[in-house]
Design a protein around this motif. Structure first.
Motif, mmCIF file in Angstrom:
data_model
loop_
_atom_site.group_PDB
_atom_site.id
_atom_site.type_symbol
_atom_site.label_atom_id
_atom_site.label_comp_id
_atom_site.label_asym_id
_atom_site.label_seq_id
_atom_site.Cartn_x
_atom_site.Cartn_y
_atom_site.Cartn_z
ATOM 1 N N GLU A 3 -4.389 12.588 0.591
ATOM 2 C CA GLU A 3 -5.104 13.820 0.210
ATOM 3 C C GLU A 3 -4.873 14.893 1.255
ATOM 4 O O GLU A 3 -4.653 16.074 0.927
ATOM 5 N N SER B 241 -7.279 3.202 11.247
ATOM 6 C CA SER B 241 -7.529 2.049 10.384
ATOM 7 C C SER B 241 -7.540 0.798 11.242
ATOM 8 O O SER B 241 -6.803 0.703 12.236
ATOM 9 N N ARG C 136 -5.760 6.769 0.910
ATOM 10 C CA ARG C 136 -6.169 7.814 -0.038
ATOM 11 C C ARG C 136 -6.543 9.090 0.724
ATOM 12 O O ARG C 136 -6.148 10.200 0.334
ATOM 13 N N ALA C 137 -7.287 8.929 1.810
ATOM 14 C CA ALA C 137 -7.672 10.095 2.616
ATOM 15 C C ALA C 137 -6.455 10.747 3.260
ATOM 16 O O ALA C 137 -6.348 11.983 3.327
ATOM 17 N N ALA D 294 -9.343 -2.844 -0.266
ATOM 18 C CA ALA D 294 -9.985 -1.597 -0.697
ATOM 19 C C ALA D 294 -10.211 -0.659 0.483
ATOM 20 O O ALA D 294 -10.005 0.562 0.366
ATOM 21 N N MET D 295 -10.620 -1.203 1.623
ATOM 22 C CA MET D 295 -10.819 -0.375 2.816
ATOM 23 C C MET D 295 -9.505 0.250 3.270
ATOM 24 O O MET D 295 -9.458 1.418 3.661
ATOM 25 N N HIS E 245 -6.878 0.855 1.388
ATOM 26 C CA HIS E 245 -6.502 1.858 0.402
ATOM 27 C C HIS E 245 -7.297 3.145 0.591
ATOM 28 O O HIS E 245 -6.753 4.249 0.388
ATOM 29 N N ASP E 246 -8.562 3.013 0.975
ATOM 30 C CA ASP E 246 -9.372 4.212 1.202
ATOM 31 C C ASP E 246 -8.779 5.081 2.309
ATOM 32 O O ASP E 246 -8.786 6.312 2.217
ATOM 33 N N GLY F 77 -11.325 4.457 9.241
ATOM 34 C CA GLY F 77 -11.533 5.456 8.201
ATOM 35 C C GLY F 77 -11.770 6.864 8.708
ATOM 36 O O GLY F 77 -11.855 7.797 7.894
ATOM 37 N N THR G 107 0.825 -1.204 0.000
ATOM 38 C CA THR G 107 0.000 0.000 0.000
ATOM 39 C C THR G 107 0.860 1.254 0.000
ATOM 40 O O THR G 107 0.571 2.226 -0.715
#
Length: 224
Positions: A219, A192, A215-216, A208-209, A211-212, A178, A86
């Motif tokens: 950002e 997480s 991603r946040a 996917a969770m 990675h989310d 998240g 990741t």
């Protein structure tokens, strides 16, 4: 016009010694592992990544056959396979991860630490062991001059990060996968679920969770 007073540089972080004796139960376990596996690291595991990083990733403790064996956080077990893949995906690492501390992998703008530096039996630190190791995490985060986001892997790491950052009421920042918590002073605590094999096998955490969350975080760091 008076010149601005320069901000003092942070004190250098000093990790625990190889034979740290703060936690008797962990010392006893460590000595048993040294006798059984003399070629393993079997000592407090040093953090990985530059102190100049803006992101600190905090886990619970070294895995018995992962970091405790190899001497690098999350290296040599399934949790590391997912974490480092990741980090590479989100450009927070460069190189190739081969589950070997000599693989040449390098972290970019990220540093990985653990709330407890020695492997605990059954991967379960006691409250006293958390407290004994807390000064090391506090000093380490204080030595990161650009620290902006702390990513906690699991509830245990989440609680320890809040304590070392001086948050008075943990109840005001409940752990939730998240979630990004705005902390006093402008830093952010991201949560997480831990990237353990158990959590992924049971479906509690999917790739996917995970990675989310990254991603946040990226950002927020302006790296997306």
């Amino acid at each position: 016009m008076a010149s601005p007073v320069p901000t003092p540089a942070p004190e250098p972080f000093t990790p625990p010694s190889r034979d740290c004796s703060f936690c008797p139960r962990l010392v006893e376990f460590r000595l048993r592992q040294r006798a059984a596996f003399p070629d393993w690291h079997n000592a407090p595991v040093p953090s990985f990544g530059p102190l100049e990083a803006r992101l600190a990733i905090v886990g619970l403790a070294p895995g018995l056959r992962g970091a405790n064996r190899t001497g690098r956080p999350f290296t040599g077990d399934y949790a590391g396979d997912l974490l480092y893949a990741t980090l590479l995906k989100f450009d927070l690492a460069e190189g190739v991860y081969r589950a070997d501390p000599h693989d040449g992998l390098r972290l970019k703008d990220a540093r990985i630490a653990n709330a407890v530096r020695c492997v605990p039996p059954e991967n379960k630190p006691t409250p006293a062991e958390f407290a004994s190791c807390r000064p090391f995490l506090r000093a380490e985060l204080a030595s990161m001059p650009n620290l902006s986001v702390v990513l906690a892997l699991g509830r245990g790491a989440h609680d320890q990060v809040l304590r070392v950052l001086g948050v008075k009421s943990l109840a005001g920042y409940p752990f939730a996968h998240g979630r990004l918590h705005e902390l006093p002073g402008g830093r952010v605590l991201a949560d997480s679920y831990h990237c353990s094999r158990y959590n992924t096998n049971t479906g509690r955490l999917t790739e996917a969770m995970f990675h989310d969350v990254f991603r946040a975080v990226t950002e927020r760091l302006g790296r997306a």
